[in-house]
Design a protein around this motif. Sequence first.
Motif, mmCIF file in Angstrom:
data_model
loop_
_atom_site.group_PDB
_atom_site.id
_atom_site.type_symbol
_atom_site.label_atom_id
_atom_site.label_comp_id
_atom_site.label_asym_id
_atom_site.label_seq_id
_atom_site.Cartn_x
_atom_site.Cartn_y
_atom_site.Cartn_z
ATOM 1 N N ASN B 43 0.816 -1.199 0.000
ATOM 2 C CA ASN B 43 0.000 0.000 0.000
ATOM 3 C C ASN B 43 0.848 1.246 0.000
ATOM 4 O O ASN B 43 0.586 2.182 -0.740
ATOM 5 N N GLY B 44 1.878 1.234 0.847
ATOM 6 C CA GLY B 44 2.732 2.401 0.951
ATOM 7 C C GLY B 44 3.328 2.748 -0.401
ATOM 8 O O GLY B 44 3.329 3.902 -0.821
ATOM 9 N N VAL B 45 3.819 1.736 -1.084
ATOM 10 C CA VAL B 45 4.434 1.954 -2.384
ATOM 11 C C VAL B 45 3.373 2.385 -3.401
ATOM 12 O O VAL B 45 3.567 3.325 -4.168
ATOM 13 N N ALA B 46 2.212 1.709 -3.350
ATOM 14 C CA ALA B 46 1.160 2.022 -4.317
ATOM 15 C C ALA B 46 0.676 3.457 -4.155
ATOM 16 O O ALA B 46 0.425 4.159 -5.133
ATOM 17 N N ILE B 47 0.577 3.899 -2.888
ATOM 18 C CA ILE B 47 0.066 5.240 -2.636
ATOM 19 C C ILE B 47 1.015 6.300 -3.175
ATOM 20 O O ILE B 47 0.590 7.316 -3.715
ATOM 21 N N LEU B 48 2.300 6.042 -3.059
ATOM 22 C CA LEU B 48 3.264 7.052 -3.481
ATOM 23 C C LEU B 48 3.615 6.966 -4.957
ATOM 24 O O LEU B 48 4.209 7.875 -5.515
ATOM 25 N N LEU B 49 3.219 5.862 -5.570
ATOM 26 C CA LEU B 49 3.576 5.642 -6.969
ATOM 27 C C LEU B 49 3.213 6.828 -7.869
ATOM 28 O O LEU B 49 4.064 7.312 -8.615
ATOM 29 N N PRO B 50 1.956 7.324 -7.787
ATOM 30 C CA PRO B 50 1.605 8.414 -8.708
ATOM 31 C C PRO B 50 2.457 9.662 -8.506
ATOM 32 O O PRO B 50 2.684 10.415 -9.446
ATOM 33 N N LEU B 51 2.929 9.862 -7.277
ATOM 34 C CA LEU B 51 3.735 11.051 -7.008
ATOM 35 C C LEU B 51 5.066 10.991 -7.738
ATOM 36 O O LEU B 51 5.729 12.005 -7.918
ATOM 37 N N THR B 52 5.469 9.791 -8.138
ATOM 38 C CA THR B 52 6.790 9.650 -8.726
ATOM 39 C C THR B 52 6.757 9.742 -10.245
ATOM 40 O O THR B 52 7.789 9.647 -10.878
ATOM 41 N N PHE B 53 5.554 9.919 -10.810
ATOM 42 C CA PHE B 53 5.474 9.918 -12.271
ATOM 43 C C PHE B 53 6.303 11.008 -12.905
ATOM 44 O O PHE B 53 6.828 10.856 -13.987
ATOM 45 N N GLY B 54 6.411 12.134 -12.186
ATOM 46 C CA GLY B 54 7.162 13.226 -12.763
ATOM 47 C C GLY B 54 8.668 13.120 -12.559
ATOM 48 O O GLY B 54 9.433 13.879 -13.120
ATOM 49 N N MET B 55 9.094 12.150 -11.722
ATOM 50 C CA MET B 55 10.517 12.049 -11.406
ATOM 51 C C MET B 55 11.234 11.206 -12.455
ATOM 52 O O MET B 55 10.602 10.477 -13.202
ATOM 53 N N ASP B 56 12.591 11.285 -12.452
ATOM 54 C CA ASP B 56 13.262 10.388 -13.387
ATOM 55 C C ASP B 56 13.252 8.992 -12.774
ATOM 56 O O ASP B 56 13.250 8.839 -11.549
ATOM 57 N N PRO B 57 13.167 7.960 -13.603
ATOM 58 C CA PRO B 57 12.903 6.607 -13.100
ATOM 59 C C PRO B 57 13.875 6.144 -12.026
ATOM 60 O O PRO B 57 13.473 5.479 -11.070
ATOM 61 N N THR B 58 15.148 6.513 -12.139
ATOM 62 C CA THR B 58 16.109 6.022 -11.153
ATOM 63 C C THR B 58 15.801 6.593 -9.775
ATOM 64 O O THR B 58 15.737 5.862 -8.789
ATOM 65 N N SER B 59 15.550 7.902 -9.710
ATOM 66 C CA SER B 59 15.210 8.506 -8.422
ATOM 67 C C SER B 59 13.919 7.901 -7.898
ATOM 68 O O SER B 59 13.784 7.632 -6.699
ATOM 69 N N ALA B 60 12.962 7.708 -8.796
ATOM 70 C CA ALA B 60 11.664 7.179 -8.378
ATOM 71 C C ALA B 60 11.825 5.804 -7.762
ATOM 72 O O ALA B 60 11.283 5.523 -6.692
ATOM 73 N N ILE B 61 12.588 4.950 -8.411
ATOM 74 C CA ILE B 61 12.705 3.591 -7.884
ATOM 75 C C ILE B 61 13.528 3.584 -6.601
ATOM 76 O O ILE B 61 13.297 2.781 -5.707
ATOM 77 N N ILE B 62 14.461 4.519 -6.482
ATOM 78 C CA ILE B 62 15.224 4.603 -5.234
ATOM 79 C C ILE B 62 14.275 4.976 -4.093
ATOM 80 O O ILE B 62 14.278 4.358 -3.032
ATOM 81 N N LEU B 63 13.413 5.956 -4.340
ATOM 82 C CA LEU B 63 12.450 6.362 -3.317
ATOM 83 C C LEU B 63 11.543 5.188 -2.944
ATOM 84 O O LEU B 63 11.359 4.862 -1.777
ATOM 85 N N LEU B 64 10.990 4.553 -3.959
ATOM 86 C CA LEU B 64 10.017 3.498 -3.687
ATOM 87 C C LEU B 64 10.665 2.269 -3.063
ATOM 88 O O LEU B 64 10.104 1.654 -2.160
ATOM 89 N N SER B 65 11.858 1.896 -3.547
ATOM 90 C CA SER B 65 12.459 0.705 -2.960
ATOM 91 C C SER B 65 12.921 0.997 -1.536
ATOM 92 O O SER B 65 12.889 0.126 -0.684
ATOM 93 N N SER B 66 13.270 2.280 -1.249
ATOM 94 C CA SER B 66 13.627 2.614 0.129
ATOM 95 C C SER B 66 12.419 2.480 1.051
ATOM 96 O O SER B 66 12.553 2.103 2.212
ATOM 97 N N ILE B 67 11.228 2.766 0.520
ATOM 98 C CA ILE B 67 10.019 2.552 1.317
ATOM 99 C C ILE B 67 9.892 1.064 1.639
ATOM 100 O O ILE B 67 9.562 0.671 2.757
ATOM 101 N N TYR B 68 10.205 0.272 0.654
ATOM 102 C CA TYR B 68 10.149 -1.178 0.814
ATOM 103 C C TYR B 68 11.113 -1.626 1.919
ATOM 104 O O TYR B 68 10.744 -2.373 2.823
ATOM 105 N N TRP B 69 12.361 -1.113 1.885
ATOM 106 C CA TRP B 69 13.310 -1.489 2.942
ATOM 107 C C TRP B 69 12.809 -1.008 4.297
ATOM 108 O O TRP B 69 12.862 -1.742 5.281
ATOM 109 N N GLY B 70 12.335 0.230 4.322
ATOM 110 C CA GLY B 70 11.844 0.783 5.582
ATOM 111 C C GLY B 70 10.708 -0.057 6.145
ATOM 112 O O GLY B 70 10.670 -0.342 7.334
ATOM 113 N N ALA B 71 9.801 -0.489 5.263
ATOM 114 C CA ALA B 71 8.661 -1.287 5.704
ATOM 115 C C ALA B 71 9.133 -2.635 6.241
ATOM 116 O O ALA B 71 8.602 -3.141 7.230
ATOM 117 N N LEU B 72 10.154 -3.194 5.583
ATOM 118 C CA LEU B 72 10.701 -4.462 6.065
ATOM 119 C C LEU B 72 11.273 -4.296 7.467
ATOM 120 O O LEU B 72 11.054 -5.122 8.346
#
Lengths: 326, 501, 184
Positions: B43-72
């Motif tokens: 959910n956390g990743v899904a909720i933030l996903l739309p916010l990352t559409f404007g970012m460059d993909p590398t930054s976006a995936i870094i943000l989202l995967s960091s959420i994943y690590w944080g959640a773990l």
Amino acid sequence: MFRPAIALVALASGIGPAMAWEPTRPIEIVVPFSPGGASDQMARTIQGIIQKNGFTKAPIVVVNKPAAAGAEAMMEIKGAEGDPQKLLTTSTGVFLTPMTTKLDLAWTDYTPVAMLAEDAFALWVNAGAPYQSAQDFVEAAKASGAPLKVGGTGSKREDQLIALGVNKAAGINTIYIPHTGGGQASTQLAGQHLDATTNNPAEEVANWRGGATRPLCVFSAEALPYTEKVTEDESWHDIPTCASQGLDVQYQMLRGIFLPGGVTSEQQAYYVDLFTKVSETDEWKEYLERSALLPEFRSGEDFVTYLQGEEEKHRAMLSDAGFLVQ
Amino acid sequence: MENIQALMQGFELALSMHNILYMILGVLLGIVVGVLPGLGGPNGVAILLPLTFGMDPTSAIILLSSIYWGALFGGAITSILFNIPGEAWSVATTFDGYPMAQQGRAGEALTAAFTASFIGAICGVLLITLVAPLVASFALRFGPAEFFAVYLLTFCSFIGMGRENRGKIGISLCIGFLLAAVGMDSISGDMRMTWGSGELMRGFDFLVVVIGLFGVSEILMTVEEGLEFKGKNARIQMTVVLKTWAQMPRHFVTLVRSCAVGMWMGVTPGGAIAASFMGYGLARRFSRNGPNFGKGEIEGVLAPETAAHAAGTSALLPMLSLGIPGSATAAVLLGGLMIWGLQPGPLLFVEQKDFVWGLIASMYLGNLAGLIIVLLTVPLFAAIMRVPFGMVAPLILMVCAIGAYTIANSIFDIWLMLGFGIVGYVFKKLDYPLAPMVLALVLGDRAEEAFRMAMLGSGGDVGVFAANGLVSTLIVFALTLLLWGPISDLMARLRGKVATE
Amino acid sequence: MTAMDSNEDFDEAVVRPAELDPEADVPGISRRTMEICISGLLVLLGALVLVDSYGIGAGWSEGLGPESGYFPSRVGWIFLALSVLVLVQAVRRPSDEVFVTVPQLLQVVRVLVPLAVYVALIAPLGIYVASALFIAGFMLIVGGSRWFTIAATATLLPLLAFWVFELQFQVPLPKGPLEMALGY
């Protein structure tokens, strides 16, 4: 063939000017599938487009209700009668779920807003398989001792109807194996645990490009419109139709947006206008091409007529398959 | 060596100022998401996903995967402090983590959990860095029969060792399987055991049941003995981190075993949940401290956490290289990749080198950042135990209710949570073990589905479970583990006889 | 649904922690009774499972392989057998231990009743208002907090939850008339 332009004309001349209502609270888009699936991607793309372009002041929230193959989401929207802040993204499930379960649901419980696209299906096989055409596959199925295994998403739904349609049209006997998602079926095909899948283009494109699977034919009336190369030497357009290969099965699935029942016509018109705007953006067109979705925008009367036709078609198909409950 | 070079470039990319900021932001958000039950990684990743559409993909995936690590990381916090697993994969962490907290060793348990997570994750990333293409194709060998064998292996490694009444272990396991079966059957589309109820059609969500069985019932158990928490006198010092680290080398074998289990389960999409249970089960069986498991044994925290994170990280490998998500969060990330115009699959490594290696580099850095951040929060979280019961208990119950609700946006689930809280309370007092029920609930329907798909494909021939080397090895391994208890008992008895004669 | 039990019900049940001595030999529900009740209930559940599983078909079907009742029915039989076994064990058991003493039970009821009232209030009032009432009520019942601590906790925690869930993560939670009036 319908063209989006006609919808615009209809909109501009008819309900367009009467628009007065606007959402004040957050708009919820209810997705009847889990995060990451094709429906979810569509909803989140729409969310992104609306927010980025500022098409509405109210925030947009995507809510996933994947349980019971989408029936849960349909029950929820049915229960939200008169609430104009809730939208349901839907596919052909809007007919299939009521007809194959004992649940008290019907698509007429909802207010149709717009059909955004149609999704094609294709017959996919492992890249290493000997079949070069649909006919090869049919002959192999006839010659094989054990029935061939065809995978798809869900039970008594689009993929299974297509698999049964293929059996009937070609006079063969394959077993349909239901998966929880198209991606799962695609992987099983790549690992040669299945002989074929009836996946949508988007569900299989990764493995096609990676050289693990390939399409034999599409279950559409015409070849797909996208001519840009997907793999090194083939585009979506290069896939022949199944009918042209002697396998006369045609099926396309609608992807659209519904409101709960009992909303006013101004509220409905607001959303028709909103989704018309969405469908005209470049982001939306890119999304369609990437997912190989067919740009079929319909709204108003036209959408309702389409839905009625589809309902009859599905009733006949389900009745043939013995899946009809209601 | 080409990989190493590419990785170095990836580090350069990930170490740019704004990417580090995204990483820290992501980890913090992820901890919040992981702590609150029901919000969860996907959910956390899904909720933030739309916010990352404007970012460059590398930054976006870094943000989202960091959420994943944080959640773990975050999932372990509530498991240890309140016996409420924020994520399904932290259930096994509660078995020993919560008793440790009750004994006033919350700081030690948290440090152990976080460090183990980090070790697991690094193992997973190393796997991705070194052998990505090789391992990825291994996942393709898993058909329904192999999946069933993996689930069987998980069950067998976990059960059969409890000290409780065997009949009650069996009952608990059966209840789990039956609860998992409620709702719409995915293969036939039939409704099972719903008795015409629209709410039951959805089935019993794992987290709702677990929040009730573990979290709510724990509060009921606590109040029975007076209105305060045990273990509130926890000493809270940063030195607890160092002291815990000093113990780690002693549990080297457990850590290595859990890493191996986790990486294997992550690559073969068995997933982090199965890995955590299997890691815990194997550690209990093969550790010298096995009999102390469940009473606050630090190895009982290390084993499942290491395995879960190794699996959670390795699960990104099939996603990147095959386009199959190894977990629900990976599935959302996968959706994100496509929205950013990247096509996951075998070609991603070739076409999007920068992106892939930037992501892999961010896995190392994100986990390191995560570890530092969570370790700094240890005293903070341990201090929660000191807040008066009258204030924390309603807060916990409110968070439980919100968690139960958000899973399916249903108030009915809050009632279910309450019901399972009472069930958990009664079962605990009557010595019905809860862990087998939870395991069967989370994996039961998947095992059943795999079994039925295998049988459907083979036309009813059971031989499909011995059809190739992989599946038959798995099955033999599973049965050996199942019978390990009786076998080792028998051998001990024989040896004892020889010795006395 | 409205509040199932009014506050008066648990006012009677209030036992100050000081009066409580879990070690004391107070009568309560015996463990044997509880074992028999629970295993009896499980036997009934097992029977229900079997009825449902055979109702939807527990054999082999040509198109679908093992039918949807195949697996639950087999688990159901094992479950039934084990439940009967545990029931027999429970009946034979000497009545020795106390499952829960009356004061202990009252303590549990003091938490359980407000919790049930809370869950019942979520639908009509929304989760935030219900939470505020629950936190205040719970703290009053448990005692030991001053009124302004109670008021502050009961106001701030739901507000914090609102900020996190509705505003930051955009997760819609159940809302009631108050939120409606404020435009959410």
